[in-house]
Write a protein that holds these residues in place. Structure first.
Motif, PDB file in Angstrom:
ATOM      1  N   LYS A  57       0.841  -1.284  -0.071  1.00  0.00           N
ATOM      2  CA  LYS A  57       0.047  -0.005   0.088  1.00  0.00           C
ATOM      3  C   LYS A  57       0.786   1.336  -0.022  1.00  0.00           C
ATOM      4  CE  LYS A  57      -3.900  -2.013   2.434  1.00  0.00           C
ATOM      5  NZ  LYS A  57      -4.743  -2.099   3.575  1.00  0.00           N
TER       6      LYS A  57
ATOM      7  N   LYS B   9       0.428   8.657  -4.897  1.00  0.00           N
ATOM      8  CA  LYS B   9      -0.864   9.366  -4.906  1.00  0.00           C
ATOM      9  C   LYS B   9      -1.362   9.439  -6.196  1.00  0.00           C
ATOM     10  CE  LYS B   9       0.249  11.464  -0.313  1.00  0.00           C
ATOM     11  NZ  LYS B   9       0.436  12.640   0.403  1.00  0.00           N
TER      12      LYS B   9
ATOM     13  N   ILE C 220      -3.576   7.170  -7.326  1.00  0.00           N
ATOM     14  CA  ILE C 220      -4.832   6.762  -6.851  1.00  0.00           C
ATOM     15  C   ILE C 220      -5.937   7.883  -7.427  1.00  0.00           C
ATOM     16  CG2 ILE C 220      -6.092   7.002  -4.659  1.00  0.00           C
ATOM     17  CD1 ILE C 220      -3.417   6.195  -3.258  1.00  0.00           C
TER      18      ILE C 220
ATOM     19  N   CYS D 254      -4.840   2.288  -9.850  1.00  0.00           N
ATOM     20  CA  CYS D 254      -4.791   1.091  -8.935  1.00  0.00           C
ATOM     21  C   CYS D 254      -5.179  -0.031  -9.430  1.00  0.00           C
ATOM     22  CB  CYS D 254      -5.172   1.530  -7.672  1.00  0.00           C
ATOM     23  SG  CYS D 254      -4.073   3.116  -6.624  1.00  0.00           S
TER      24      CYS D 254
END
Length: 599
Positions: A561, A566, A569, A574
């Motif tokens: 994770k 970022k 995401i 993802c």
């Protein structure tokens, strides 16, 4: 289990420098520079550094830091190419067996430097033959092989005058006392116990430098990676005070730009820089895996490259100042003096110190430097084997004494195999390992697939996102261009040139290996190269579904994770990544759940 990390970034840098700065920086680079046009050789050397070796170095250290894994674990970023990690491991196992033998030879010479009379200075030793003769001429024939691209194995044959053939005592000491060469690989001739004891000493020394992992090794390299520079600068200062020093340096650096029209010069420049930075062996990935996730590895890579190339130049000045002195003393052209690898380390330099005041001191200083330059490379060689094993079985190898035991077993096994190279036929076995197991073709093959895996399959753009996630800023697009186009072209071009111009290994001027010996050498080369395609086939067979579905799943990154940028995401990327739970987070969650249950 929480992964170990470098206590200080300086320990990482010194370990990388100690690994990359090896035997080849001291004599192979100067020799190639001299042979390929002097200063003109720096043109292909620097071009291939920028467009070939540098991108791969950044790739490997960045990959290790991002994945916090070594070996096959790091290639979870593109699972289809986990065979690269297996190939790295196989290469390092083979290199560990024979590289350390050179250090054993150096230890023996170091001990012999404290004899009342240097044994290679006269012909009155039991091993000398009637042909032994002190002469001011240098040996007339040099036959070359290769030593892991970093040490050129030269066996000097004889010195000829107008009437008969004579042999210099430094040559007889090397061939008849140190190696005690048999007639061929078929005749082992028994173990040379002096060499076996030196090999045992070096392996014990290595073990106690790596047995506790990088926390301990990181402290050792403060000495082993820095003190050789003290010795090298001392030798340079001493060399510059000798008559003829400037003559030698002129030969080292004077450019002959006509050489740039020869293809071999460009191939030598390309292979030398790849070898010099010690990439494609998996060790840089291993060293990077111990760095903190947000360390500036990008800056560190440039520091490593500058120190590595600077050391090559420093070594060239030191070596050629002494060779210029020898040429002046003997009244011959420096081309009759210059040699590379073992010819320089164990014949030419021992002969050179005989003409220098305090010859015992300078002999001991040189071989002490030889030991230190090689030993920190050997540390990382061993670390690059032990760490992947530990990473593969984290649930079973989770205590300090587990690692110590595995390291002890591995060192013992490598020593026992290496004993074959301390026999009277050992030089023939050594040369096969040297010539094939981590040759230029093998390393370029691995570099090519690394660039394909990251530049094309995982994607250079996504790798840039990964780098930005670690560093906090986006680097120059130059690396993207290299990983995608230039570096794969460079590696595959040099690879095919070496295949086309391939020559079988030889020892000395005339010894050729029998068919079985040559076949064994080719198997050593193929042992690592074949790992990449075989692993691809095995992984595809294990995945269910159609061929297209198998391919898609096999190239899907497997990440934790915290490794997800970022940007991915926010852009919904993802879905193209398999996310797994971080082991440290899982252990922490399990501890909390267990504590709650007890309450």
């Amino acid at each position: 289990m929480v992964r170990e990390q470098w206590a200080r970034n300086s320990e990482f840098l010194l370990s990388c420098v100690g690994f990359a700065v090896g035997l080849g920086n001291i004599w192979r680079f100067p020799y190639l520079c001299y042979r390929n046009g002097g200063g003109a050789f720096l043109v292909p050397y620097l071009l291939f550094l920028v467009f070939g070796a540098a991108p791969v170095l950044i790739l490997e250290i960045g990959l290790g830091q991002f994945m916090s894994e070594s070996g096959t674990g790091a290639w979870n970023i593109c699972p289809l190419f986990q065979g690269i990690g297996v190939a790295n491991l196989v290469m390092m196992v083979l290199v560990n067996i024979y590289y350390i033998v050179v250090l054993a030879w150096g230890c023996y010479y170091f001990v012999m430097s404290f004899q009342p009379v240097l044994p290679w200075s006269h012909c009155d030793n039991p091993w000398n033959t009637p042909r032994c003769s002190l002469t001011k001429q240098m040996p007339c024939m040099v036959s070359n092989g290769t030593f892991n691209g970093t040490l050129n194995m030269s066996v000097v044959a004889c010195v000829k005058d107008n009437t008969t053939s004579t042999v210099d005592p430094s040559v007889e000491f090397w061939e008849r006392k140190v190696l005690q060469m048999s007639s061929g690989i078929e005749e082992s001739g028994g173990v040379i116990w002096d060499m076996a004891l030196c090999l045992l000493f070096v392996w014990i020394f290595v073990y106690f430098c790596v047995w506790k992992g990088i926390k301990w090794t990181g402290k050792v390299v403060y000495f082993t990676a820095t003190f050789p520079y003290v010795v090298l600068i001392t030798l340079l200062i001493r060399g510059l005070t000798l008559d003829g020093a400037l003559y030698g340096i002129k030969y080292f650096l004077i450019p002959d730009f006509n050489k740039l029209a020869e293809a071999q010069v460009w191939v030598d420049g390309g292979t030398q820089i790849f070898f010099s930075l010690a990439i494609a062996l998996g060790a840089m990935i291993t060293l990077g895996s111990y760095k903190k996730f947000d360390n500036n590895f990008y800056r560190d890579c440039f520091i490593i490259m500058c120190i590595n190339s600077g050391t090559s130049l420093l070594g060239g000045f030191a070596v050629f100042s002494i060779l210029g002195f020898m040429a002046t003393e003997q009244g011959v052209d420096i081309s009759e003096v210059v040699s590379s690898g073992a010819g320089l380390a164990f014949i030419t330099y021992p002969k050179a110190v005989l003409s220098m005041p305090l010859s015992h001191l300078w002999s001991a200083v040189f071989f002490f430097m030889l030991f230190l330059v090689g030993i920190d490379s050997q540390f990382v060689h061993v670390e690059a084997v032990i760490t992947p094993i530990v990473d593969m079985f984290p649930k079973y190898i989770n205590k300090p004494w587990h690692r110590m035991a595995i390291t002890a077993v591995y060192c013992a096994c490598a020593f026992l195999i290496g004993l074959s190279m301390t026999t009277r036929g050992g030089i023939y076995i050594f040369t096969l390992f040297d010539y094939y197991s981590a040759s230029g073709m093998v390393m370029l093959w691995v570099c090519f697939w690394e660039c394909i895996a990251i530049g094309w399959i995982f994607g250079a753009k996504r790798f840039y996102d990964v780098i930005e996630h670690m560093l906090g800023y986006r680097i120059s697009p130059f690396l993207w261009i290299c990983l995608k186009f230039i570096t794969p072209a460079v590696t595959v071009g040099i690879f095919f040139f070496q295949v086309v111009t391939f020559k079988s290994a030889t020892v000395g001027d005339s010894y050729e290996y029998p068919p079985l010996g040559e076949a064994f050498g080719l198997l050593l080369a193929m042992a690592s190269m074949i790992c990449i395609p075989i692993t691809m086939i095995v992984k595809l067979r294990k995945i269910p579904g159609t061929l297209l579905e198998r391919l898609r799943r096999s190239v899907t990154p497997v990440l934790k994770k915290k490794q997800i940028p970022k940007k991915w995401i926010s852009q919904g990327m993802c879905q193209t990544v398999t996310v797994i739970e971080d082991e440290d987070e899982a252990e922490e969650r399990f501890s909390l759940e267990k504590s709650s249950a007890m309450i």
